[in-house]
Design a protein around this motif. Structure first.
Motif, PDB file in Angstrom:
ATOM      1  N   VAL A 124      45.718  47.595  42.257  1.00 32.81           N
ATOM      2  CA  VAL A 124      44.830  46.084  42.175  1.00 32.81           C
ATOM      3  C   VAL A 124      45.975  45.239  42.268  1.00 32.81           C
ATOM      4  N   ASP A 125      46.385  45.053  40.826  1.00 34.60           N
ATOM      5  CA  ASP A 125      47.709  44.390  41.180  1.00 34.60           C
ATOM      6  C   ASP A 125      49.020  44.823  41.754  1.00 34.60           C
ATOM      7  N   THR A 126      49.066  46.153  41.939  1.00 30.65           N
ATOM      8  CA  THR A 126      50.079  47.087  43.264  1.00 30.65           C
ATOM      9  C   THR A 126      49.820  45.700  44.503  1.00 30.65           C
ATOM     10  N   TRP A 127      48.571  45.946  44.564  1.00 32.68           N
ATOM     11  CA  TRP A 127      47.931  45.420  46.195  1.00 32.68           C
ATOM     12  C   TRP A 127      48.641  43.797  45.684  1.00 32.68           C
ATOM     13  N   ARG A 128      47.977  42.959  44.613  1.00 32.38           N
ATOM     14  CA  ARG A 128      48.387  41.422  45.234  1.00 32.38           C
ATOM     15  C   ARG A 128      49.731  41.477  45.598  1.00 32.38           C
ATOM     16  N   ALA A 129      50.765  42.075  44.797  1.00 33.51           N
ATOM     17  CA  ALA A 129      52.127  42.472  45.775  1.00 33.51           C
ATOM     18  C   ALA A 129      52.268  42.182  46.994  1.00 33.51           C
ATOM     19  N   LEU A 130      51.675  43.134  46.957  1.00 30.27           N
ATOM     20  CA  LEU A 130      51.872  43.586  49.174  1.00 30.27           C
ATOM     21  C   LEU A 130      51.550  42.873  50.032  1.00 30.27           C
ATOM     22  N   VAL A 131      50.401  41.975  49.538  1.00 32.49           N
ATOM     23  CA  VAL A 131      49.697  40.398  49.694  1.00 32.49           C
ATOM     24  C   VAL A 131      50.333  39.227  49.674  1.00 32.49           C
ATOM     25  N   ARG A 132      51.174  39.523  48.179  1.00 32.75           N
ATOM     26  CA  ARG A 132      52.456  38.117  48.473  1.00 32.75           C
ATOM     27  C   ARG A 132      53.200  38.524  49.442  1.00 32.75           C
ATOM     28  N   LEU A 133      53.938  39.927  48.982  1.00 35.31           N
ATOM     29  CA  LEU A 133      55.692  40.077  50.363  1.00 35.31           C
ATOM     30  C   LEU A 133      54.751  40.122  52.065  1.00 35.31           C
ATOM     31  N   GLN A 134      53.485  40.381  52.131  1.00 31.79           N
ATOM     32  CA  GLN A 134      53.160  39.543  53.532  1.00 31.79           C
ATOM     33  C   GLN A 134      53.255  38.383  53.845  1.00 31.79           C
ATOM     34  N   ALA A 135      52.555  37.814  53.268  1.00 32.23           N
ATOM     35  CA  ALA A 135      52.559  36.719  52.834  1.00 32.23           C
ATOM     36  C   ALA A 135      54.465  35.467  53.085  1.00 32.23           C
ATOM     37  N   GLU A 136      54.935  35.949  52.490  1.00 36.68           N
ATOM     38  CA  GLU A 136      56.792  35.793  52.074  1.00 36.68           C
ATOM     39  C   GLU A 136      57.143  36.648  53.419  1.00 36.68           C
ATOM     40  N   GLY A 137      56.023  36.673  54.289  1.00 34.53           N
ATOM     41  CA  GLY A 137      56.980  37.754  55.768  1.00 34.53           C
ATOM     42  C   GLY A 137      57.728  38.639  55.175  1.00 34.53           C
ATOM     43  N   ARG A 138      58.203  39.611  54.433  1.00 33.49           N
ATOM     44  CA  ARG A 138      59.308  40.104  54.480  1.00 33.49           C
ATOM     45  C   ARG A 138      59.082  41.829  54.817  1.00 33.49           C
ATOM     46  N   VAL A 139      57.504  41.904  55.010  1.00 33.92           N
ATOM     47  CA  VAL A 139      56.715  42.936  55.639  1.00 33.92           C
ATOM     48  C   VAL A 139      56.189  42.491  56.571  1.00 33.92           C
ATOM     49  N   ILE A 155      39.934  47.286  46.490  1.00 34.53           N
ATOM     50  CA  ILE A 155      41.035  46.127  45.866  1.00 34.53           C
ATOM     51  C   ILE A 155      39.992  44.751  47.236  1.00 34.53           C
ATOM     52  N   ILE A 156      39.169  45.202  48.365  1.00 34.36           N
ATOM     53  CA  ILE A 156      38.321  44.110  49.141  1.00 34.36           C
ATOM     54  C   ILE A 156      38.014  43.534  48.491  1.00 34.36           C
ATOM     55  N   ALA A 157      36.924  44.078  47.241  1.00 32.62           N
ATOM     56  CA  ALA A 157      36.709  43.127  46.147  1.00 32.62           C
ATOM     57  C   ALA A 157      37.766  42.212  45.947  1.00 32.62           C
ATOM     58  N   GLU A 158      37.928  42.599  44.751  1.00 31.77           N
ATOM     59  CA  GLU A 158      38.568  41.615  43.913  1.00 31.77           C
ATOM     60  C   GLU A 158      39.909  40.961  44.348  1.00 31.77           C
ATOM     61  N   THR A 159      40.225  41.056  45.860  1.00 33.36           N
ATOM     62  CA  THR A 159      41.077  40.289  46.461  1.00 33.36           C
ATOM     63  C   THR A 159      40.972  39.715  47.952  1.00 33.36           C
ATOM     64  N   GLY A 160      40.123  40.600  48.398  1.00 34.07           N
ATOM     65  CA  GLY A 160      39.234  39.782  49.181  1.00 34.07           C
ATOM     66  C   GLY A 160      40.033  39.845  51.013  1.00 34.07           C
ATOM     67  N   VAL A 161      41.161  40.983  50.614  1.00 32.81           N
ATOM     68  CA  VAL A 161      42.067  41.385  51.717  1.00 32.81           C
ATOM     69  C   VAL A 161      41.710  42.778  52.013  1.00 32.81           C
ATOM     70  N   ALA A 162      41.892  42.677  52.464  1.00 29.91           N
ATOM     71  CA  ALA A 162      41.621  44.919  53.650  1.00 29.91           C
ATOM     72  C   ALA A 162      43.276  45.525  54.054  1.00 29.91           C
ATOM     73  N   PRO A 163      43.044  46.385  53.301  1.00 30.48           N
ATOM     74  CA  PRO A 163      44.184  47.065  53.731  1.00 30.48           C
ATOM     75  C   PRO A 163      44.497  47.936  55.363  1.00 30.48           C
ATOM     76  N   VAL A 164      44.970  47.496  56.308  1.00 33.57           N
ATOM     77  CA  VAL A 164      44.913  47.966  58.045  1.00 33.57           C
ATOM     78  C   VAL A 164      45.296  49.296  57.742  1.00 33.57           C
ATOM     79  N   VAL A 165      45.828  50.215  57.562  1.00 29.28           N
ATOM     80  CA  VAL A 165      46.147  51.424  57.085  1.00 29.28           C
ATOM     81  C   VAL A 165      45.644  52.113  55.878  1.00 29.28           C
ATOM     82  N   ASN A 166      44.763  53.489  56.303  1.00 29.21           N
ATOM     83  CA  ASN A 166      45.028  54.033  54.938  1.00 29.21           C
ATOM     84  C   ASN A 166      46.230  55.418  55.395  1.00 29.21           C
TER      85      ASN A 166
END
Ligand SMILES: NC(=O)c1ccc[n+]([C@@H]2O[C@H](COP(=O)([O-])OP(=O)(O)OC[C@H]3O[C@@H](n4cnc5c(N)ncnc54)[C@H](OP(=O)(O)O)[C@@H]3O)[C@@H](O)[C@H]2O)c1
Length: 278
Positions: A124-139, A155-166
């Motif tokens: 879940v913490d890894t996911w929060r980092a990815l969400v930050r990287l996307q917000a920063e426009g790096r990915v 991860i959706i329940a704890e961050t409110g953000v869904a992955p676009v790919v699995n």
């Protein structure tokens, strides 16, 4: 003289507005010494999607191909993944910086959590980092790999953000029906790793019969099956001839009888680990 490029794979919409080529070149076990040349051969053949990972130890060479080709950066789609040992918020941010330094690229198209590793409970913490990287426009897009539905739920329940790919193991032996139905309902694209079951499914006699009927190879039958399921597939190959063969699947169609015969190959057999066992 090189062969003419094949028609490009169609692009599929991702829930964040990005578009991913449905068929890409996977570079697991492509040695660093071969990776630039093979990635360039793939791009020359018509591939626009390259799938690598920190773990594959060829990001620098893949990045070099992306920088050297005449194809525009925006026409290429590059995926990488944060390795198991770097799960966790700060470790993931560092791992991403390291990957991008190796690539020599400004922005990545898709960054995935490679494995959830439930025993360390850091995804879940890894996911929060990815969400930050996307917000920063790096990915541009962020997703997961080897996640069961219950990991995605969390991860959706704890961050409110869904992955676009699995990106999961998926091939005729392991068609991942339940996961596909779940993800289709939620707008999460499913991407098949080891789409040819590491080449092992290709000896199946059913596939040989279908291949003979269409005058195609068993690999082309399996990849066409992926395309007709709406799944993204990233077969690995070690020669230009195989790269071309694998991309050349957009001018024929499997019928209901073919699809039923392939559906009957389901055995549940995995070539890799069950993600819940780490
Ligand atoms: N997220 C994850 O955890 C994960 C795990 C595994 C893989 N992946 C990704 O998925 C990609 C593909 O998976 P994979 O490499 O494990 O397996 P794969 O693509 O299912 O199969 C690759 C094997 O099939 C052979 N092959 C390829 N095209 C062929 C053809 N037309 N005819 C006959 N044989 C053919 C290849 O041989 P040659 O190489 O000798 O040509 C290789 O041995 C990886 O490269 C990686 O990008 C992700």
């Amino acid at each position: 003289m090189t062969d003419a490029p094949l028609p490009l794979a169609p692009r599929l919409d991702l829930a964040d507005g990005a578009r991913i080529p449905q068929l890409g070149f996977g570079l697991y076990k492509v040695p660093a010494t071969d990776a630039t040349e093979l990635a360039l051969a793939a791009i020359d053949a018509g591939y626009r999607h390259l799938d690598t990972a920190a773990f594959y130890a060829n990001e620098a060479e893949v990045g070099r191909a992306v920088r050297e080709t005449d194809v525009a950066r925006d026409d290429l789609f590059v995926t990488s993944k944060v390795w198991k040992d770097d799960n966790g918020y700060d470790a993931t941010l560092r791992a991403f910086d390291d990957s991008m330094a190796r690539f020599g690229l400004d922005v990545l198209d898709l960054y995935l959590i490679h494995w959830p590793v439930p025993s360390t409970d850091r995804y879940v913490d890894t996911w929060r980092a990815l969400v930050r990287l996307q917000a920063e426009g790096r990915v541009r897009s962020v997703g997961v790999s080897n996640f069961h539905v219950h990991h995605v739920d969390r991860i959706i329940a704890e961050t409110g953000v869904a992955p676009v790919v699995n990106q999961v193991e998926l091939h005729p032996w392991l068609p991942q029906r339940e996961l596909r139905a779940d993800h289709e309902a939620r707008g999460i694209r499913v991407e098949a790793w080891s789409p040819l079951a590491r080449g092992r499914v290709l000896d199946d006699p059913t596939l040989a019969l279908i291949a003979a009927r269409h005058d195609r190879s068993p690999a082309q039958i399996v990849l066409r099956w992926h395309m007709q399921q709406g799944v993204i597939a990233i077969p690995k190959a070690s020669s230009s001839a195989r790269l071309r063969e694998n991309l050349d699947v957009f001018d024929f169609e499997l019928d209901e009888v073919d699809l039923a015969a392939i559906a009957a190959l389901e055995s549940g057999e995995r070539t890799g680990r069950d993600p819940d066992l780490d």
